[in-house]
Motif scaffolding. Structure first.
Motif, PDB file in Angstrom:
ATOM      1  N   ILE A  19       0.862  -1.179   0.000  1.00  0.00           N
ATOM      2  CA  ILE A  19       0.000   0.000   0.000  1.00  0.00           C
ATOM      3  C   ILE A  19       0.897   1.226   0.000  1.00  0.00           C
ATOM      4  O   ILE A  19       1.830   1.323   0.811  1.00  0.00           O
ATOM      5  N   ALA A  21       0.586   5.571  -0.163  1.00  0.00           N
ATOM      6  CA  ALA A  21      -0.365   6.671  -0.086  1.00  0.00           C
ATOM      7  C   ALA A  21       0.354   7.986   0.175  1.00  0.00           C
ATOM      8  O   ALA A  21       1.470   8.008   0.712  1.00  0.00           O
ATOM      9  N   ASP A  22      -0.286   9.056  -0.242  1.00  0.00           N
ATOM     10  CA  ASP A  22       0.180  10.401   0.055  1.00  0.00           C
ATOM     11  C   ASP A  22      -0.401  10.784   1.415  1.00  0.00           C
ATOM     12  O   ASP A  22      -1.622  10.845   1.574  1.00  0.00           O
ATOM     13  N   GLU A  23       0.489  11.014   2.379  1.00  0.00           N
ATOM     14  CA  GLU A  23       0.057  11.317   3.746  1.00  0.00           C
ATOM     15  C   GLU A  23      -0.848  12.559   3.784  1.00  0.00           C
ATOM     16  O   GLU A  23      -1.715  12.673   4.658  1.00  0.00           O
ATOM     17  N   LYS A  26      -4.104  11.661   1.274  1.00  0.00           N
ATOM     18  CA  LYS A  26      -4.631  10.338   1.654  1.00  0.00           C
ATOM     19  C   LYS A  26      -4.994   9.465   0.453  1.00  0.00           C
ATOM     20  O   LYS A  26      -5.566   8.387   0.622  1.00  0.00           O
ATOM     21  N   GLU A  27      -4.683   9.926  -0.754  1.00  0.00           N
ATOM     22  CA  GLU A  27      -4.924   9.074  -1.918  1.00  0.00           C
ATOM     23  C   GLU A  27      -3.943   7.903  -1.906  1.00  0.00           C
ATOM     24  O   GLU A  27      -2.767   8.073  -1.602  1.00  0.00           O
ATOM     25  N   ALA A  28      -4.456   6.728  -2.250  1.00  0.00           N
ATOM     26  CA  ALA A  28      -3.649   5.509  -2.097  1.00  0.00           C
ATOM     27  C   ALA A  28      -3.792   4.570  -3.288  1.00  0.00           C
ATOM     28  O   ALA A  28      -4.799   4.597  -4.004  1.00  0.00           O
ATOM     29  N   VAL A  45      -6.674   0.066   5.099  1.00  0.00           N
ATOM     30  CA  VAL A  45      -6.952   1.267   4.297  1.00  0.00           C
ATOM     31  C   VAL A  45      -7.920   2.185   5.040  1.00  0.00           C
ATOM     32  O   VAL A  45      -7.711   3.401   5.127  1.00  0.00           O
ATOM     33  N   LEU A  50      -7.405   6.218   4.359  1.00  0.00           N
ATOM     34  CA  LEU A  50      -6.981   6.392   2.977  1.00  0.00           C
ATOM     35  C   LEU A  50      -8.151   6.283   1.997  1.00  0.00           C
ATOM     36  O   LEU A  50      -9.150   5.620   2.281  1.00  0.00           O
ATOM     37  N   LEU A  52      -8.652   4.674  -1.410  1.00  0.00           N
ATOM     38  CA  LEU A  52      -7.973   3.756  -2.332  1.00  0.00           C
ATOM     39  C   LEU A  52      -8.461   4.014  -3.751  1.00  0.00           C
ATOM     40  O   LEU A  52      -9.598   3.693  -4.104  1.00  0.00           O
ATOM     41  N   CYS A  78     -12.823   2.395  -6.056  1.00  0.00           N
ATOM     42  CA  CYS A  78     -11.512   1.774  -6.324  1.00  0.00           C
ATOM     43  C   CYS A  78     -11.535   1.123  -7.709  1.00  0.00           C
ATOM     44  O   CYS A  78     -12.448   0.364  -8.038  1.00  0.00           O
ATOM     45  N   PHE A 102      -1.253   9.124  -7.342  1.00  0.00           N
ATOM     46  CA  PHE A 102      -1.934   9.185  -6.043  1.00  0.00           C
ATOM     47  C   PHE A 102      -1.332  10.373  -5.289  1.00  0.00           C
ATOM     48  O   PHE A 102      -0.162  10.375  -4.942  1.00  0.00           O
TER      49      PHE A 102
END
Ligand SMILES: [Fe+2]
Ligand SMILES: [Fe+2]
Lengths: 237, 237
Positions: A19, A21-23, A26-28, A45, A50, A52, A78, A102
């Motif tokens: 996994i 993700a951009d902290e 939150k896109e993952a 997730v 996040l 997803l 998703c 993401f």
């Protein structure tokens, strides 16, 4: 605010799921989820807060059923993703050089055929990490004796698309059978027992592995050609 | 030049082993090696060109034999390390607050008793990572029904020494049984099903787990009291 990164393991098929993700946003994305552990992954997730966007496969796996379908059921919005060359069903298809975005990050999809025709390696935008699927394993590589496998094609793919990355680029495979979790370009250039050989020696090694027929292949490949989205009562067998 | 970090897995006891090293000086420590995978770990140490200074245990494990002894046989100069409170044999003993140095980095040893009296959590100097042994597991914690276990002591240890670290501090446990590799302080503060409870509820949960007697305990504890350095023909059983 940086990258959220999680490596997860499915022990029956020894598969690694990732996994990223951009902290901040939150896109993952999730890479190579497994059907049996999709619920665990969906829960993580959710706990991490996040969104997803994409469930991405490196290729049509022969050793496990992808968790893509199960994740799509659990997580609205998703999309399943696989290479165009895989010939499988999915919501989004990738060609060489395409980006999977993401937040402020993206994965660059690099075609690395040879284990299968549709194998993709996903390289993080800063080239610090790459997800190699079965093209390159830690001190090994995926087999080339079915699913359009070709040693010469694999050798070319790994050398031009993976081992040409910076030496300190971390390589995360789809599997490891000895409990190792990661390697690097520098390490594999030195210590990979197959890919440090000449192309001819490599082909000779790969053509004489005499491996068993994969246990799950007859169930996994048809399911994975649909990216794990299928209606059958045997879904949880 | 940064930190070299490797997480490794031993599948029979579901144990995680960690290698940390200074990329510049190549000085390294290994945390919780397992006897059965010591050769794999020694090989990786060699391939990465590391000088293994310390083989550190978080505690006297009951579920596997430490790889400390095997690593000492293979790697000259490597010292076994465990807490003073563990009461085990070792080359170096740690008290609360002691530092285990490797290159420009160090691990701070924090006493976190409760699973055993001698449990230590090792916190990387920048507090970005901590190695919790069995004191804190991902969404769980070590059992408290043998080896001087005490729920109240464990609760106090985890809350004052581990969950008081920065929220984004990554927590690496000695085990996970569901293929998860890491968690964070923030996550466990929110989602740990046991340690988010009151002290009394926690004790009640821990005193009613009704767990099986650990399979390897009668072999593991005596061996680990010697830090895995013992002379018996059953070493590889
Ligand atoms: Fe594969
Ligand atoms: Fe333990």
């Amino acid at each position: 605010m940086g990258l959220i990164f999680r490596q997860l393991f499915e022990s029956v098929s020894s598969t690694y799921t990732y996994i990223l993700a951009d902290e901040e946003t939150k896109e993952a994305v999730i890479i190579d989820p497994v059907m049996e552990t999709a619920e665990r992954d969906a829960q993580l997730v959710e706990e991490l807060g996040l969104t997803l966007k994409y469930a991405v496969n490196t290729h049509v796996h022969a050793d496990h059923v992808t968790g893509t379908g199960e994740l799509k059921k659990r997580i609205g919005g998703c999309k399943s993703v696989i290479s165009k060359a895989a010939g499988a069903k999915a919501d989004m298809f990738l060609n060489n050089g395409d980006k999977v975005e993401f937040g402020k990050y993206h994965l660059e999809a690099r075609s690395t055929p040879g284990h299968t025709n549709g194998c993709m390696t996903y390289v993080l935008n800063d080239k610090s990490r790459a997800f190699t699927g079965d093209a390159l394993l830690i001190r090994g590589c995926g087999r080339t004796d079915f699913q359009q496998g070709s040693p010469l094609t694999l050798y070319e793919s790994v050398h031009t698309q993976i081992l040409s990355l910076p030496q300190d680029c971390l390589l995360y495979p789809a599997h490891d059978y000895k409990g190792r979790t990661v390697t690097s370009v520098g390490e594999e250039l030195k210590f990979n027992p197959r890919l440090t050989k000449s192309k001819e020696e490599f082909a000779n090694i790969m053509n004489n592995l005499n491996l068993n027929y994969p246990k799950q292949i007859d169930r996994a490949v048809p399911a994975n050609m649909m990216c794990g989205v299928f209606e059958t009562p045997s879904v949880s067998q």
